[in-house]
Motif scaffolding. Structure first.
Motif, PDB file in Angstrom:
ATOM      1  N   LEU A 227       0.887  -1.482   0.176  1.00 27.94           N
ATOM      2  CA  LEU A 227      -0.138  -0.166  -0.097  1.00 27.94           C
ATOM      3  C   LEU A 227       0.776   1.300  -0.089  1.00 27.94           C
ATOM      4  N   GLY A 228       1.847   1.117   0.834  1.00 27.39           N
ATOM      5  CA  GLY A 228       2.902   2.308   0.777  1.00 27.39           C
ATOM      6  C   GLY A 228       3.465   2.841  -0.514  1.00 27.39           C
ATOM      7  N   LEU A 229       3.941   1.796  -1.170  1.00 27.96           N
ATOM      8  CA  LEU A 229       4.575   1.909  -2.355  1.00 27.96           C
ATOM      9  C   LEU A 229       3.741   2.442  -3.366  1.00 27.96           C
ATOM     10  N   SER A 230       2.470   1.924  -3.466  1.00 22.74           N
ATOM     11  CA  SER A 230       1.455   2.389  -4.402  1.00 22.74           C
ATOM     12  C   SER A 230       1.155   3.719  -4.125  1.00 22.74           C
ATOM     13  N   ILE A 231       0.950   4.419  -3.036  1.00 18.40           N
ATOM     14  CA  ILE A 231       0.723   5.674  -2.792  1.00 18.40           C
ATOM     15  C   ILE A 231       1.908   6.489  -3.384  1.00 18.40           C
ATOM     16  N   ALA A 232       3.107   5.986  -2.823  1.00 16.20           N
ATOM     17  CA  ALA A 232       4.267   6.929  -3.543  1.00 16.20           C
ATOM     18  C   ALA A 232       4.222   6.832  -4.883  1.00 16.20           C
ATOM     19  N   GLN A 233       3.951   5.817  -5.508  1.00 14.80           N
ATOM     20  CA  GLN A 233       4.090   5.780  -6.884  1.00 14.80           C
ATOM     21  C   GLN A 233       3.047   6.681  -7.616  1.00 14.80           C
ATOM     22  N   ARG A 234       1.802   6.764  -7.002  1.00 17.49           N
ATOM     23  CA  ARG A 234       0.681   7.842  -7.385  1.00 17.49           C
ATOM     24  C   ARG A 234       0.991   9.172  -7.051  1.00 17.49           C
ATOM     25  N   LEU A 235       1.560   9.456  -5.892  1.00 12.45           N
ATOM     26  CA  LEU A 235       1.845  10.826  -5.429  1.00 12.45           C
ATOM     27  C   LEU A 235       2.896  11.242  -6.633  1.00 12.45           C
ATOM     28  N   PHE A 236       3.996  10.510  -6.861  1.00  2.59           N
ATOM     29  CA  PHE A 236       5.014  10.829  -7.784  1.00  2.59           C
ATOM     30  C   PHE A 236       4.325  11.313  -9.254  1.00  2.59           C
ATOM     31  N   GLU A 237       3.482  10.263  -9.601  1.00  7.90           N
ATOM     32  CA  GLU A 237       2.706  10.668 -10.904  1.00  7.90           C
ATOM     33  C   GLU A 237       1.946  11.900 -10.813  1.00  7.90           C
ATOM     34  N   TYR A 238       1.212  12.389  -9.644  1.00  8.69           N
ATOM     35  CA  TYR A 238       0.653  13.296  -9.353  1.00  8.69           C
ATOM     36  C   TYR A 238       1.568  14.854  -9.862  1.00  8.69           C
ATOM     37  N   MET A 239       2.917  14.539  -9.069  1.00  8.85           N
ATOM     38  CA  MET A 239       3.898  15.649  -9.428  1.00  8.85           C
ATOM     39  C   MET A 239       4.617  15.486 -10.584  1.00  8.85           C
ATOM     40  N   ASN A 240       3.995  14.993 -11.745  1.00 11.73           N
ATOM     41  CA  ASN A 240       4.608  14.647 -13.002  1.00 11.73           C
ATOM     42  C   ASN A 240       5.866  14.171 -13.027  1.00 11.73           C
ATOM     43  N   GLY A 241       6.157  13.130 -12.205  1.00 14.19           N
ATOM     44  CA  GLY A 241       7.328  12.353 -11.976  1.00 14.19           C
ATOM     45  C   GLY A 241       7.253  10.810 -12.184  1.00 14.19           C
ATOM     46  N   SER A 242       8.137  10.052 -11.656  1.00 10.92           N
ATOM     47  CA  SER A 242       8.304   8.641 -11.796  1.00 10.92           C
ATOM     48  C   SER A 242       9.148   8.226 -10.678  1.00 10.92           C
ATOM     49  N   ILE A 243       9.038   6.739 -10.411  1.00 13.84           N
ATOM     50  CA  ILE A 243       9.841   5.956  -9.510  1.00 13.84           C
ATOM     51  C   ILE A 243      10.340   4.793 -10.272  1.00 13.84           C
ATOM     52  N   GLU A 244      11.404   4.550  -9.809  1.00 14.05           N
ATOM     53  CA  GLU A 244      12.091   3.273 -10.592  1.00 14.05           C
ATOM     54  C   GLU A 244      12.898   2.559  -9.014  1.00 14.05           C
ATOM     55  N   VAL A 245      13.106   1.361  -9.527  1.00 13.47           N
ATOM     56  CA  VAL A 245      13.837   0.543  -8.283  1.00 13.47           C
ATOM     57  C   VAL A 245      14.977  -0.160  -8.747  1.00 13.47           C
ATOM     58  N   SER A 246      15.988  -0.334  -8.129  1.00 15.26           N
ATOM     59  CA  SER A 246      16.992  -1.489  -8.512  1.00 15.26           C
ATOM     60  C   SER A 246      17.423  -2.082  -7.120  1.00 15.26           C
ATOM     61  N   SER A 247      17.774  -3.449  -7.135  1.00 14.80           N
ATOM     62  CA  SER A 247      17.866  -4.002  -5.702  1.00 14.80           C
ATOM     63  C   SER A 247      18.744  -5.585  -6.336  1.00 14.80           C
ATOM     64  N   GLU A 248      19.450  -5.831  -5.272  1.00  7.77           N
ATOM     65  CA  GLU A 248      20.375  -7.069  -5.593  1.00  7.77           C
ATOM     66  C   GLU A 248      20.188  -7.737  -3.805  1.00  7.77           C
ATOM     67  N   ALA A 249      19.679  -9.171  -4.092  1.00  9.12           N
ATOM     68  CA  ALA A 249      19.884  -9.895  -2.723  1.00  9.12           C
ATOM     69  C   ALA A 249      21.009  -9.610  -2.011  1.00  9.12           C
ATOM     70  N   GLY A 250      20.764  -9.349  -0.794  1.00  7.41           N
ATOM     71  CA  GLY A 250      21.886  -9.442  -0.003  1.00  7.41           C
ATOM     72  C   GLY A 250      22.551  -8.086  -0.011  1.00  7.41           C
ATOM     73  N   ARG A 251      22.319  -7.220  -0.789  1.00  5.91           N
ATOM     74  CA  ARG A 251      23.054  -5.948  -0.857  1.00  5.91           C
ATOM     75  C   ARG A 251      22.161  -4.577  -0.793  1.00  5.91           C
ATOM     76  N   GLY A 252      20.785  -4.693  -0.527  1.00  2.59           N
ATOM     77  CA  GLY A 252      20.100  -3.448  -0.346  1.00  2.59           C
ATOM     78  C   GLY A 252      19.269  -3.160  -1.629  1.00  2.59           C
ATOM     79  N   THR A 253      18.595  -1.915  -1.514  1.00  3.34           N
ATOM     80  CA  THR A 253      17.583  -1.482  -2.524  1.00  3.34           C
ATOM     81  C   THR A 253      17.727   0.061  -2.590  1.00  3.34           C
ATOM     82  N   VAL A 254      17.601   0.517  -3.814  1.00  3.77           N
ATOM     83  CA  VAL A 254      17.587   1.881  -3.975  1.00  3.77           C
ATOM     84  C   VAL A 254      16.364   2.150  -4.875  1.00  3.77           C
TER      85      VAL A 254
END
Length: 451
Positions: A227-254
């Protein structure tokens, strides 16, 4: 067409139900939080206070979920309003830094924040929604990080005429995700942050979203669709932006996100020109606070140096004085320097400098008691953390030219200390509230302020 109308009607009914349920839950929840606040003000044993604190913590967490549900229902119904007001970018990130620095300390994690110098001071947009969107990502990062730390950065992605785009990145050293889990999350973002089936929901313009199938909600183990990520996604769309993600098991997420705002050219000549010739030394063992305030002043082109302990501060003050470039301001935390601020100020005076700096003592502890102790120790002014850039700059301006300043800092802190009594004492208030418990909470809080 008929199928589309049915989908829209179903979406509106679902959103109305969620909104009503959120309201029904929030009313008694506010009563629980209000009562725990009143109990915390009473005499309690250590075990009782610990129980009450846990109740309040759990209540706040539940309130956060309820608020998320209400916001999500508004987004689904296409009724999420976005303000267009001027806001100070660094003040917004200062609020985030103070809140999550405390969260990091409680979790035994590191937390860092960096704002690029070329990020504009003021923008026009919705600061509340921007802070909410970034907070969703930070909450997710802390939830899935057990060692190491979390970082937040903000850079300028570009300026075109009167608009600029900010790029923010939330990185953690948590468990990360496998390639399969990362693919699911990216599909979730590609679907527009949908959570319920393939109806597509309602976009911000009120039209039905494309009917891409929504991924299943995460069970919380890896931090996938939520739910939290869905809200973040929608809010950034409202602000004419976007969201991307990169991650690796055991090394974290950006998580990397963008948002577009109207750019404002602001005349900072008065404060910046006067203070640009003044040197500031900041001493604080808390790395987050030290970075925050040195960066804050550095962004105003004010010469500033940060040190982590009182020994380095004494060395820096003595060295600067010997070279004929003494510091004008010395900002130190009340208790984060091994020695207390009173002892440090005494040691500075024993250095026999050609010119003493003006002492600015800061603390996140209780304002009244510490303020009196700081003034007795020789502090020129006491500031309560967290503080934003405008308060800090106004304080320095007041100390620099007290005779002409309209915001003399001692007067400012006295005003803050006496504000409730001076503003509310003797006033009569008529309270209209249909919930008996909430009415009792509001009444007792106002009575504590002399109303």
């Amino acid at each position: 067409r008929e199928a589309s109308e049915c989908a829209e009607k179903a979406g509106r009914s679902k959103s109305a139900f969620l909104a009503n349920m959120s309201h029904e839950i929030r009313t008694p929840l506010n009563a629980i939080l209000g009562m725990t606040y009143l109990v915390q003000k009473s005499e309690l044993s250590m075990s009782q206070r610990a129980y009450v604190n846990k109740i309040q913590s759990a209540g706040k967490a539940l309130l956060h979920v309820v608020n998320d549900i209400l916001d999500f229902s508004k987004m689904e119904a296409g009724k999420m309003g976005m303000e267009q007001i001027r806001f100070a970018v660094r003040d917004l990130f200062s609020n985030l830094a103070q809140h999550y620095a405390q969260k990091a300390r409680e979790s035994g994690l590191e937390f860092s924040i960096h704002i690029a110098p070329d990020v504009p001071m003021y923008l026009v947009g919705d600061p509340l929604r921007l802070e909410q969107a970034v907070s969703q990502l930070l909450e997710r990062a802390f939830q899935h990080t057990w060692k190491g730390g979390v970082s937040l950065s903000c850079t300028l992605a570009g300026i075109a005429r009167s608009e600029c785009t900010l790029r923010m990145a939330v990185a953690d050293s948590g468990e990360g995700m496998t390639p399969g889990e990362l693919e699911v999350l990216r599909a979730f973002f590609a679907s527009g942050g949908q959570l319920f089936g393939s109806s597509g929901g309602i976009a911000r313009d009120g039209r039905t979203r494309p009917g891409a199938a929504a991924p299943e909600l995460s069970d919380g183990n890896r931090g996938g669709p939520s739910l939290g990520l869905s809200i973040a996604q929608r809010l950034f769309e409202y602000m004419n932006g976007s969201i991307e993600v990169s991650s690796e098991a055991g090394r974290g997420t950006v998580f990397t996100c963008t948002a577009r705002f109207t750019f404002m050219e602001v005349d900072q000549s008065r404060n910046s020109i006067i203070l640009a010739s003044k040197r500031v030394l900041i001493a604080d063992s808390d790395e987050v606070s030290l970075t925050l305030y040195t960066t804050m002043l550095g962004n105003f082109a004010i010469p500033v140096q940060g040190v982590p302990d009182y020994r380095a501060a004494l060395k820096e003050l003595a060295g600067a004085d010997a070279t004929g470039e003494p510091y004008d301001f010395f900002m130190l935390d009340w208790r984060n320097l091994e020695l207390g601020a009173a002892e440090v100020i005494a040691l500075v005076k024993d250095l026999c400098l050609t010119r003493l700096p003006r002492f600015i003592v800061t603390s996140s502890m209780g304002r009244d008691e510490v303020r009196r102790l700081a003034e007795d120790a020789g502090a020129d002014v006491f500031l309560h953390k967290p503080m934003d850039a405008s308060v800090l700059l106004d304080t320095m301006m007041g100390l620099f030219n007290e005779s002409e300043s309209n915001w003399l800092c001692k007067t400012l802190t006295d005003s803050i200390r006496d504000l409730p009594q001076r503003t509310f004492s003797g006033l009569r208030v008529l309270l209209a509230e249909d919930n008996e418990i909430n009415r009792q909470v509001a009444q007792e809080i106002m009575e504590q302020q002399g109303i």
